[in-house]
Each structure stands twice: as C-alpha cells, then as structure tokens.
Design a protein around this motif. Structure first.
Motif, short mmCIF file in Angstrom:
data_model
loop_
_atom_site.label_atom_id
_atom_site.label_comp_id
_atom_site.label_asym_id
_atom_site.label_seq_id
_atom_site.Cartn_x
_atom_site.Cartn_y
_atom_site.Cartn_z
N GLU A 65 -26.90 13.11 -28.84
CA GLU A 65 -27.60 14.39 -28.73
C GLU A 65 -29.60 14.33 -29.14
OE1 GLU A 65 -27.36 15.51 -32.78
OE2 GLU A 65 -25.35 15.42 -32.29
N GLY A 66 -30.13 15.53 -28.14
CA GLY A 66 -31.26 15.33 -27.65
C GLY A 66 -31.44 16.99 -26.80
N THR A 67 -32.52 16.71 -25.95
CA THR A 67 -33.13 18.07 -25.08
C THR A 67 -32.24 17.06 -23.18
OG1 THR A 67 -34.88 17.20 -25.21
CG2 THR A 67 -33.78 19.19 -26.33
N LEU A 68 -31.74 18.01 -22.81
CA LEU A 68 -31.87 17.55 -21.61
C LEU A 68 -32.12 19.19 -20.42
CD1 LEU A 68 -30.83 15.22 -19.04
CD2 LEU A 68 -28.35 16.07 -19.53
N ASN A 69 -32.62 18.39 -19.58
CA ASN A 69 -33.26 19.75 -18.48
C ASN A 69 -33.36 20.92 -19.29
OD1 ASN A 69 -32.92 18.29 -16.59
ND2 ASN A 69 -30.60 18.93 -15.74
N GLY A 70 -34.34 20.69 -20.40
CA GLY A 70 -34.83 22.39 -21.45
C GLY A 70 -33.05 22.19 -22.14
N ARG A 71 -32.50 22.09 -22.13
CA ARG A 71 -31.20 22.89 -23.45
C ARG A 71 -31.08 21.62 -24.45
NH1 ARG A 71 -26.71 24.89 -19.35
NH2 ARG A 71 -26.22 25.78 -20.59
N VAL A 72 -30.49 22.18 -25.49
CA VAL A 72 -30.14 21.55 -26.56
C VAL A 72 -28.55 21.17 -25.88
CG1 VAL A 72 -29.18 21.44 -29.27
CG2 VAL A 72 -30.97 22.21 -28.38
N THR A 73 -28.67 19.76 -25.70
CA THR A 73 -27.01 19.16 -25.30
C THR A 73 -26.46 17.83 -26.29
OG1 THR A 73 -28.56 19.47 -23.20
CG2 THR A 73 -26.67 16.98 -22.87
N ARG A 74 -25.08 17.56 -26.68
CA ARG A 74 -24.87 17.12 -27.38
C ARG A 74 -23.96 16.17 -26.38
NH1 ARG A 74 -22.45 15.48 -32.32
NH2 ARG A 74 -20.35 14.75 -32.36
N VAL A 75 -23.51 14.95 -26.61
CA VAL A 75 -22.60 13.61 -25.12
C VAL A 75 -22.15 13.33 -25.94
CG1 VAL A 75 -22.39 12.93 -23.03
CG2 VAL A 75 -24.31 14.53 -23.32
N GLU A 76 -20.64 13.30 -26.02
CA GLU A 76 -19.62 12.00 -26.34
C GLU A 76 -18.71 11.78 -24.89
OE1 GLU A 76 -18.57 11.49 -29.42
OE2 GLU A 76 -20.65 12.93 -30.05
N THR A 77 -19.12 10.10 -24.73
CA THR A 77 -18.24 8.92 -24.58
C THR A 77 -17.44 7.97 -24.22
OG1 THR A 77 -20.40 7.47 -24.13
CG2 THR A 77 -20.31 10.03 -22.94
N ARG A 78 -16.90 7.74 -23.72
CA ARG A 78 -16.11 6.53 -24.42
C ARG A 78 -16.33 5.20 -22.70
NH1 ARG A 78 -11.96 6.49 -20.78
NH2 ARG A 78 -10.95 8.97 -20.35
N LEU A 79 -16.94 3.95 -23.65
CA LEU A 79 -16.39 2.89 -21.88
C LEU A 79 -15.08 2.77 -21.17
CD1 LEU A 79 -18.54 0.99 -21.01
CD2 LEU A 79 -17.10 -0.66 -23.00
N MET A 80 -15.19 2.91 -19.40
CA MET A 80 -14.45 2.86 -19.43
C MET A 80 -13.72 1.25 -19.16
SD MET A 80 -13.80 5.50 -16.25
CE MET A 80 -12.53 5.31 -15.76
N ASP A 81 -12.27 1.51 -19.21
CA ASP A 81 -11.94 -0.02 -18.36
C ASP A 81 -12.53 -0.71 -17.45
OD1 ASP A 81 -10.63 -2.46 -18.58
OD2 ASP A 81 -9.07 -1.60 -18.88
N ARG A 82 -12.77 -1.77 -16.79
CA ARG A 82 -13.29 -1.36 -15.52
C ARG A 82 -12.41 -1.87 -14.69
NH1 ARG A 82 -18.75 -4.83 -17.12
NH2 ARG A 82 -20.04 -3.64 -17.27
N SER A 83 -11.06 -3.07 -15.57
CA SER A 83 -9.74 -3.05 -14.24
C SER A 83 -9.08 -1.30 -14.40
CB SER A 83 -9.18 -4.34 -15.36
OG SER A 83 -8.68 -2.61 -16.39
#
Length: 102
Positions: A65-83
């Motif tokens: 969470e924070g600012t990105l390119n002047g906009r308030v941003t929220r990011v939710e990610t998950r780790l991808m299985d490399r296989s």
C-alpha cells in the motif's frame, strides 16, 4: 488505465516490471528497505513508476500500500509456482518446427 495485472520483481529484486491490464509494461528500478518494510520505485523515464509502497508478506501472499504515479495504490499478490512457467515446464528447444505460441 491506472490498473495493473501483475508486478514482477527481477534480478534480485532490484528491478520491477508492472504489467497493465492492456498487457503493456512499465519498467522500474526497485529499492527495498526490509527494515522499514518499504519498496521505492523509480522509472527509467520521467513520469513513470514513481512511488513508495509499504509491504507485508504472509506466506505466499504479498500486500503493498502507498502511492504510485501520484495515486493511492493497494496491491495484493501471490507467489507463482515456478514449475508453471512455460519455459521450465516444456524445456528449451533450439529448433522448433511448430511455433508454441500460435
């Protein structure tokens, strides 16, 4: 236009790639401060990839969470299985009679 599909950290987390919803990419330099729990992003071009995000990791999930390119941003990610990556799953072929991606 302001939404992203993926964030990819490369080369020991010194670079990040943001993939937009239209599949275009924005390339950034990433500076991670583990003690403060922040990621600072700076773009290679003016007006791109400027921001600071606070992150929290829980298992295979990463939220920022924070600012990105002047906009308030929220990011939710998950780790991808490399296989699951195509190059690792099907191997490398020097000669390819039929294109894989068509």
């Amino acid at each position: 236009a302001g939404r992203f599909r993926r964030v990819i950290f490369e080369e020991y987390a010194e670079r990040a790639v943001l993939q937009r919803m239209d599949d275009s990419f924005e390339y950034c330099m990433a500076a991670i401060d583990a003690a403060a729990g922040t990621v600072s992003l700076t773009g290679f071009r003016e007006g791109q990839c400027q921001g600071k995000l606070h992150y929290r990791r829980e298992g295979d999930r990463l939220s920022m969470e924070g600012t990105l390119n002047g906009r308030v941003t929220r990011v939710e990610t998950r780790l991808m299985d490399r296989s699951r990556f195509p190059l690792l799953r099907r191997g490398f072929h020097w000669i390819q009679e039929k294109p894989f991606n068509r």
